[in-house]
Design a protein around this motif. Structure first.
Motif, PDB file in Angstrom:
ATOM      1  N   ALA A 213      24.039 -25.563 -26.929  1.00 35.30           N
ATOM      2  CA  ALA A 213      23.827 -26.725 -27.793  1.00 35.30           C
ATOM      3  C   ALA A 213      25.094 -27.564 -27.888  1.00 35.30           C
ATOM      4  CB  ALA A 213      23.399 -26.271 -29.185  1.00 35.30           C
ATOM      5  N   GLU A 214      24.913 -28.861 -27.930  1.00 34.29           N
ATOM      6  CA  GLU A 214      26.058 -29.773 -28.050  1.00 34.29           C
ATOM      7  C   GLU A 214      26.799 -29.488 -29.349  1.00 34.29           C
ATOM      8  OE1 GLU A 214      27.017 -34.588 -28.057  1.00 34.29           O
ATOM      9  OE2 GLU A 214      24.978 -33.849 -27.704  1.00 34.29           O
ATOM     10  N   GLY A 215      28.113 -29.326 -29.237  1.00 33.92           N
ATOM     11  CA  GLY A 215      28.931 -29.074 -30.414  1.00 33.92           C
ATOM     12  C   GLY A 215      28.970 -27.624 -30.857  1.00 33.92           C
ATOM     13  N   PHE A 216      28.357 -26.706 -30.082  1.00 32.80           N
ATOM     14  CA  PHE A 216      28.396 -25.294 -30.468  1.00 32.80           C
ATOM     15  C   PHE A 216      29.839 -24.818 -30.594  1.00 32.80           C
ATOM     16  CE2 PHE A 216      28.717 -20.823 -29.084  1.00 32.80           C
ATOM     17  CZ  PHE A 216      28.059 -20.238 -30.157  1.00 32.80           C
ATOM     18  N   ASP A 217      30.151 -24.184 -31.711  1.00 29.35           N
ATOM     19  CA  ASP A 217      31.511 -23.731 -32.015  1.00 29.35           C
ATOM     20  C   ASP A 217      31.593 -22.233 -31.750  1.00 29.35           C
ATOM     21  OD1 ASP A 217      33.963 -23.000 -33.117  1.00 29.35           O
ATOM     22  OD2 ASP A 217      33.821 -24.479 -34.734  1.00 29.35           O
ATOM     23  N   LEU A 218      32.099 -21.865 -30.577  1.00 32.11           N
ATOM     24  CA  LEU A 218      32.158 -20.455 -30.193  1.00 32.11           C
ATOM     25  C   LEU A 218      33.094 -19.671 -31.099  1.00 32.11           C
ATOM     26  CD1 LEU A 218      31.504 -18.114 -28.302  1.00 32.11           C
ATOM     27  CD2 LEU A 218      33.247 -18.975 -26.722  1.00 32.11           C
ATOM     28  N   ALA A 219      34.241 -20.237 -31.435  1.00 36.40           N
ATOM     29  CA  ALA A 219      35.198 -19.529 -32.283  1.00 36.40           C
ATOM     30  C   ALA A 219      34.603 -19.236 -33.652  1.00 36.40           C
ATOM     31  CB  ALA A 219      36.476 -20.355 -32.421  1.00 36.40           C
ATOM     32  N   ALA A 220      33.897 -20.195 -34.220  1.00 34.29           N
ATOM     33  CA  ALA A 220      33.282 -19.989 -35.529  1.00 34.29           C
ATOM     34  C   ALA A 220      32.186 -18.930 -35.452  1.00 34.29           C
ATOM     35  CB  ALA A 220      32.720 -21.307 -36.045  1.00 34.29           C
ATOM     36  N   HIS A 221      31.417 -18.949 -34.362  1.00 36.67           N
ATOM     37  CA  HIS A 221      30.355 -17.952 -34.187  1.00 36.67           C
ATOM     38  C   HIS A 221      30.957 -16.553 -34.087  1.00 36.67           C
ATOM     39  CE1 HIS A 221      26.518 -16.280 -32.908  1.00 36.67           C
ATOM     40  NE2 HIS A 221      27.166 -15.660 -31.946  1.00 36.67           N
ATOM     41  N   ARG A 222      31.999 -16.406 -33.303  1.00 37.43           N
ATOM     42  CA  ARG A 222      32.658 -15.099 -33.182  1.00 37.43           C
ATOM     43  C   ARG A 222      33.140 -14.595 -34.540  1.00 37.43           C
ATOM     44  NH1 ARG A 222      36.469 -16.783 -28.088  1.00 37.43           N
ATOM     45  NH2 ARG A 222      35.199 -15.958 -26.355  1.00 37.43           N
ATOM     46  N   GLU A 223      33.748 -15.484 -35.312  1.00 36.40           N
ATOM     47  CA  GLU A 223      34.285 -15.078 -36.610  1.00 36.40           C
ATOM     48  C   GLU A 223      33.171 -14.703 -37.578  1.00 36.40           C
ATOM     49  OE1 GLU A 223      37.103 -14.213 -39.587  1.00 36.40           O
ATOM     50  OE2 GLU A 223      37.137 -14.262 -37.403  1.00 36.40           O
TER      51      GLU A 223
ATOM     52  N   HIS B 273      33.532  -2.748 -25.404  1.00 31.11           N
ATOM     53  CA  HIS B 273      32.435  -3.289 -26.200  1.00 31.11           C
ATOM     54  C   HIS B 273      31.589  -4.280 -25.411  1.00 31.11           C
ATOM     55  CE1 HIS B 273      34.201  -7.312 -26.737  1.00 31.11           C
ATOM     56  NE2 HIS B 273      35.366  -6.708 -26.913  1.00 31.11           N
ATOM     57  N   GLY B 274      30.311  -4.364 -25.788  1.00 34.13           N
ATOM     58  CA  GLY B 274      29.418  -5.352 -25.215  1.00 34.13           C
ATOM     59  C   GLY B 274      29.547  -6.693 -25.915  1.00 34.13           C
ATOM     60  N   GLY B 275      28.740  -7.654 -25.431  1.00 38.03           N
ATOM     61  CA  GLY B 275      28.765  -8.999 -25.977  1.00 38.03           C
ATOM     62  C   GLY B 275      28.795 -10.057 -24.899  1.00 38.03           C
ATOM     63  N   GLY B 276      28.202  -9.748 -23.750  1.00 41.96           N
ATOM     64  CA  GLY B 276      28.143 -10.733 -22.676  1.00 41.96           C
ATOM     65  C   GLY B 276      29.507 -11.147 -22.157  1.00 41.96           C
ATOM     66  N   PHE B 277      30.507 -10.279 -22.290  1.00 50.82           N
ATOM     67  CA  PHE B 277      31.905 -10.555 -21.933  1.00 50.82           C
ATOM     68  C   PHE B 277      32.544 -11.548 -22.902  1.00 50.82           C
ATOM     69  CE2 PHE B 277      29.655  -9.899 -17.835  1.00 50.82           C
ATOM     70  CZ  PHE B 277      30.265  -8.726 -17.426  1.00 50.82           C
ATOM     71  N   VAL B 278      31.748 -12.393 -23.549  1.00 44.27           N
ATOM     72  CA  VAL B 278      32.238 -13.537 -24.324  1.00 44.27           C
ATOM     73  C   VAL B 278      32.372 -13.217 -25.806  1.00 44.27           C
ATOM     74  CG1 VAL B 278      31.765 -15.955 -24.918  1.00 44.27           C
ATOM     75  CG2 VAL B 278      31.077 -15.074 -22.675  1.00 44.27           C
ATOM     76  N   LEU B 279      31.479 -12.393 -26.328  1.00 46.65           N
ATOM     77  CA  LEU B 279      31.372 -12.158 -27.764  1.00 46.65           C
ATOM     78  C   LEU B 279      31.888 -10.778 -28.152  1.00 46.65           C
ATOM     79  CD1 LEU B 279      27.747 -13.558 -28.224  1.00 46.65           C
ATOM     80  CD2 LEU B 279      29.912 -14.814 -28.445  1.00 46.65           C
ATOM     81  N   ASN B 280      31.989 -10.574 -29.477  1.00 50.72           N
ATOM     82  CA  ASN B 280      32.324  -9.288 -30.089  1.00 50.72           C
ATOM     83  C   ASN B 280      33.782  -8.900 -29.841  1.00 50.72           C
ATOM     84  OD1 ASN B 280      29.680  -9.345 -30.892  1.00 50.72           O
ATOM     85  ND2 ASN B 280      28.984  -7.817 -29.416  1.00 50.72           N
ATOM     86  N   ASP B 281      34.203  -7.865 -30.538  1.00 50.23           N
ATOM     87  CA  ASP B 281      35.594  -7.419 -30.453  1.00 50.23           C
ATOM     88  C   ASP B 281      35.704  -6.030 -31.067  1.00 50.23           C
ATOM     89  OD1 ASP B 281      35.474  -7.838 -33.210  1.00 50.23           O
ATOM     90  OD2 ASP B 281      36.686  -9.661 -33.173  1.00 50.23           O
ATOM     91  N   ILE B 282      36.929  -5.579 -31.271  1.00 52.05           N
ATOM     92  CA  ILE B 282      37.156  -4.247 -31.832  1.00 52.05           C
ATOM     93  C   ILE B 282      36.563  -4.136 -33.223  1.00 52.05           C
ATOM     94  CG2 ILE B 282      38.969  -2.719 -32.693  1.00 52.05           C
ATOM     95  CD1 ILE B 282      40.705  -3.614 -30.364  1.00 52.05           C
ATOM     96  N   ASP B 283      36.685  -5.173 -34.044  1.00 53.37           N
ATOM     97  CA  ASP B 283      36.138  -5.120 -35.402  1.00 53.37           C
ATOM     98  C   ASP B 283      34.622  -5.010 -35.396  1.00 53.37           C
ATOM     99  OD1 ASP B 283      38.579  -5.215 -36.677  1.00 53.37           O
ATOM    100  OD2 ASP B 283      38.553  -7.388 -36.983  1.00 53.37           O
TER     101      ASP B 283
END
Length: 288
Positions: free
Chosen positions: A19-29, A73-83
């Motif tokens: 989607a136009e304007g999708f904020d990946l950093a905000a989604h991750r957080e 961890h999973g997440g499509g390589f792009v998402l998720n983290d240790i937390d």
């Protein structure tokens, strides 16, 4: 599809990453904060460590046995983290009764391939020199299972077991199980977006990106592969198991009926805990 799984899929609101304007950093957080609010089991310690520049978290259960499970961890390589994976790594450590090292590998699009695979290699090098003593197992779910498998293939003889939960392996989405994508809530369009972020399309046949193209499966240790019946990734995971076992490597593969992609990490699904324990038992069998 089992009723509890169907209800979860129907209640989910898919994220349109294109989607136009999708904020990946905000989604991750948002995802990180949500997961940190979930209940977590106690372990003897959960310590952040620096593995030669790769951030990791080491979970130590009470009365830990020898050995370390290296988790990607999973997440499509792009998402998720240790937390995001903190809770499931605690459960894994308590079930396997060994330390679990959760790897905070670099993620695309900021850090495309080969950053993540290089980070796993760095962690292996750190463990060889100064990290917690082995024996070691490689463990991962989805894209993390891809990375765990690649780490084992790139470092033959280092791991004593590999556990792969619905591995994400095929950038071309060419297997028939992708037809369940819409029903399962994991559409091919979403999967393709992950691959586009992870690696240039010219690299999609590279065995470190698409490990189904590897030619050294015979170097793997005993390997456990789990798939889910209503997961677009089902067929590629089962094809991987077939190719590994044909080289003579001890291989166990199971299909979890009625389940969709992602269920393993969430204890509210009845199949999650049994699969967690099966993976832990496989590791215990081969590291003891």
């Amino acid at each position: 599809m089992y009723p509890e799984v169907r209800a979860s899929v129907e209640a989910d609101t898919p994220t349109d990453f294109r989607a136009e304007g999708f904020d990946l950093a905000a989604h991750r957080e948002k995802v990180r904060r949500f997961n940190l609010k979930q209940s977590r089991e106690e372990v003897a310690s959960a310590t952040d460590v620096d593995a030669d520049g790769v951030p990791c978290r080491l979970f130590t259960p009470e009365d830990a046995r020898d050995g370390v499970v290296v988790h990607a961890h999973g997440g499509g390589f792009v998402l998720n983290d240790i937390d995001v994976h903190d809770a499931v790594c605690r459960r894994l450590a308590n079930r396997v009764r060994r330390r679990v090292l959760s790897v905070g590998y670099r993620k695309p699009p900021e850090h495309p391939f080969p950053a993540a695979t290089d980070d796993l290699d760095t962690v292996v090098g750190w463990l060889r020199r100064e990290g917690p003593s082995g024996p070691y197992a490689a463990h991962g779910d989805s894209a993390g299972a891809n990375l765990a498998l690649v780490a084992a293939l790139r470092n033959p003889g280092f791991f004593g077991a590999v556990v792969l939960i619905y591995p994400f392996l095929d950038p071309t989405a060419s297997f028939a199980s992708y037809t369940v994508g819409q029903e399962s809530g994991f559409e091919p369009r979403e999967a393709r977006w992950y691959w586009e972020q992870y690696a240039a399309e010219a690299d999609w046949t590279h065995p470190d990106v698409a490990p189904l193209n590897a030619t050294n499966f015979d170097t793997l240790p005993p390997t456990f592969v789990a798939t889910a019946e209503f997961d677009p990734l089902r067929d590629e995971g089962e094809e991987l198991a077939r190719r590994i076992v044909e080289t003579g490597v001890e291989t166990v593969a199971i299909r979890c009926l009625g389940q969709t992609h992602g269920f393993w990490r969430h204890p509210q699904f009845a199949a999650a805990e049994p699969l967690l324990r099966q993976g832990a038992a496989f590791i215990d069998q081969h590291l003891s």
